[in-house]
Design an enzyme around this catalytic site. Structure first.
Site, PDB file in Angstrom:
ATOM      1  N   ASP A 336      -6.996  32.081  25.411  1.00 24.49           N
ATOM      2  CA  ASP A 336      -8.029  32.176  24.370  1.00 24.49           C
ATOM      3  C   ASP A 336      -8.321  33.616  23.982  1.00 24.49           C
ATOM      4  OD1 ASP A 336      -9.045  32.369  27.061  1.00 24.49           O
ATOM      5  OD2 ASP A 336     -11.055  32.475  26.203  1.00 24.49           O
ATOM      6  N   GLU A 337      -8.827  33.752  22.802  1.00 26.75           N
ATOM      7  CA  GLU A 337      -9.422  35.012  22.314  1.00 26.75           C
ATOM      8  C   GLU A 337      -8.627  36.265  22.706  1.00 26.75           C
ATOM      9  OE1 GLU A 337     -14.127  33.885  22.420  1.00 26.75           O
ATOM     10  OE2 GLU A 337     -13.185  34.369  24.310  1.00 26.75           O
TER      11      GLU A 337
END
Ligand code: TNX
Length: 525
Positions: A336-337
């Site tokens: 993620d991210e």
């Protein structure tokens, strides 16, 4: 109607409702269908009378299975403190006589699957049957909720220990019903996680995803890269000493969870959210220099160097050691991210890491962004914020784990007055966490594409068990019901009354819950 008359009509109406509540809130109810069970079973049928647990009652377990015997012992351990009864556990070849509880794997219903169970309660006995011990374990959780809530107290209570007669046939809607605990932002020790596991078991949760690494901390000993835990695990958000699990402690946790039919899914977040590792080993960085340890709460600023050979040696060592202490099928690779990893670097990195995980005999889970890459066989994408990412995963044939932030992120505040928590995904009141259908949330993603539901607890603002309990309760029971019970049988108005009757259970278990005004709490029995 003038305002005074209007008010008195309302007052009469409200008191009529309260009387109705009180008269049906007696615990246990005289009809089993009036029991406040969470998650709601598939089918509950009344029959006249009740079963009374007396001081000479025993738990009989059909002979031939040590594992089944363990579930019998677990049930007896749950019943002994409050009843004060001896409750022997005995193996048997035949159905026991009156006054006893009988546990057997002789279930007649194939539709129960591995996790379902059947509970038949008469004035003579309680018979709990299932195809597998995990089904028995789930049935035991239902049985606990059928007894008066004082059964959960740690000291001897008066009783009587009465359960209304009837039949329950029950099995889950989704095979994966999980929570995630972020032990990276704030560390939670072995005993705290065990305490959480015990609470999860009550609601038939069967997966605990541990977020073991992030910018702020590395929480698992890796023998071939010892500084990860020693240095990378030495602090946490806000400062302090952080902590980590030795492999021995971790294995103990895995076993404790498995004894409660809960699978632990370990996550190492990569290629971003990795500052704790970058602060421990300079070679993992683009510039070959160690970074500072990080105690703040920003996200998305770190990346491993995806172009270096040593980065893949690192991943391979970490995954190999983790796979060796993981009994469940999955390893979660985060993903993620990764805002500072170039797209053209992210895509091949995620592909290679999946191959590494598979080479160590495990299946891959990752946050929904991993669908930007090519997903290998059996990879599961965890949907949290981007519906297109989830749809792209499904179009690649992957299953999706549903963790929509606006519904299941139990680190979100309940409302604007909640002191703990974040609110980037909105406020999540108890009703909002309950009123949704995983199979109808994202166009093109139906029940057949969904592995299950998971409620993550990120811990930027959550420092201890009291904080954790406040955010988890009472949203978790609702999310557990979303994952276990058929959508067609769920309705907030009816659920909120059942939930309200769990207050005495929360109190008996000393849970620091949020007493939402949306729930008609019934505190006394
Ligand atoms: C987003 S959800 C994150 C986490 C934060 C969380 C806070 C996800 C995959 N990434 O790093 O802790 O928001 O709610």
């Amino acid at each position: 109607m003038n305002i005074i008359r209007f008010r008195s009509v309302i007052a009469i109406f409200i008191s009529a409702i309260s009387v109705a509540y009180l008269s049906c809130s007696s615990n246990p109810p005289s009809n089993i269908s009036g029991a406040s069970l969470i998650p709601k079973p598939v089918s509950v049928t009344n029959s006249p009378g009740w079963f009374m647990l007396e001081s000479d009652a025993a738990v009989y377990v059909s002979s031939g299975s040590d594992e089944l015997m363990k579930t019998g012992n677990y049930l007896a351990e749950k019943l002994r403190p409050a009843t004060g009864y001896k409750i022997d556990v005995k193996a048997t070849d035949k159905t026991p006589g009156a006054g006893n509880i009988f546990i057997t794997l002789a279930a007649s219903e194939p539709k129960l699957g591995n996790e379902g169970y059947e509970l038949v309660i008469t004035d003579k006995k309680i018979v709990l049957s299932a195809n597998k011990p995990e089904g028995i374990f789930n049935g035991i959780q239902t049985l606990r909720q059928l007894f008066p809530s004082s059964v959960e107290l740690a000291t001897r209570q008066a009783g009587p220990w009465k359960v209304a007669s009837g039949t329950i046939v029950d099995y889950p809607e989704y095979p994966y019903r999980g929570v995630m605990l972020d032990v990276a932002r704030h560390f939670f020790g072995v005993n705290e996680v065990k305490q959480y596991i015990d609470l999860l078991a009550c609601y038939k949760i069967n997966a605990l995803h541990l977020h073991l690494s992030d910018d702020q901390g590395w929480r698992i000993e890796i023998k071939s890269w010892p500084q990860l835990a020693l240095h990378g695990g030495s602090t946490q958000v806000g400062g302090g000493n952080g902590g980590y699990y030795t492999q021995e402690q971790y294995s103990d946790l895995v076993k404790y969870a498995a004894d409660r039919y809960i699978t632990i899914i370990p996550e190492i977040d990569m290629p971003g959210h990795i500052n704790a590792a970058l602060s421990s080993y300079p070679e993992l960085n683009m510039n070959n220099k160690v970074t500072e340890l990080y105690r703040g709460t920003e996200v998305g600023f770190s990346t491993i160097d995806t172009k270096k050979e040593v980065s893949y040696k690192f991943v391979d060592d970490v995954v190999r050691e983790l796979a060796a202490i993981t009994t469940g099928p999955y390893i979660h690779i985060g993903g993620d991210e990764s805002h500072v990893t170039k797209r053209e670097d992210y895509i091949p990195f995620v592909k290679k890491v999946q191959e590494i995980v598979r080479s160590h005999g495990k299946q891959v889970m990752g946050w929904d962004e991993i669908s930007l890459s090519e997903l290998g066989p059996n990879t599961v994408a965890q949907y949290w914020s981007n519906a297109q990412n989830a749809q792209r995963a499904v179009s690649q044939g992957a299953k999706v784990l549903m963790s929509p932030a606006a519904k299941t992120y139990i680190d979100m505040k309940y409302d604007s007055t909640t002191v703990l928590g974040l609110h980037w995904a909105g406020y999540i009141e108890v009703d909002s966490a309950y009123i949704w259908d995983p199979a109808k949330l994202v166009p093109g993603i139906g029940k057949e594409n969904i592995l299950g539901v998971e409620a993550p607890l990120w811990t930027e603002t959550i420092a201890d068990m009291k904080d954790l309990e406040y955010m988890v309760f009472p949203r978790l029971p609702g999310i557990a019901e979303v994952a276990w019970s058929p959508a067609s049988s769920r309705n907030w108005a009816e659920y909120s009354v059942r939930l309200g009757r769990h207050a005495a259970r929360f109190n008996a278990l000393q849970i620091n819950y949020y007493a939402s005004k949306l729930v008609p709490w019934v505190k006394a029995e």
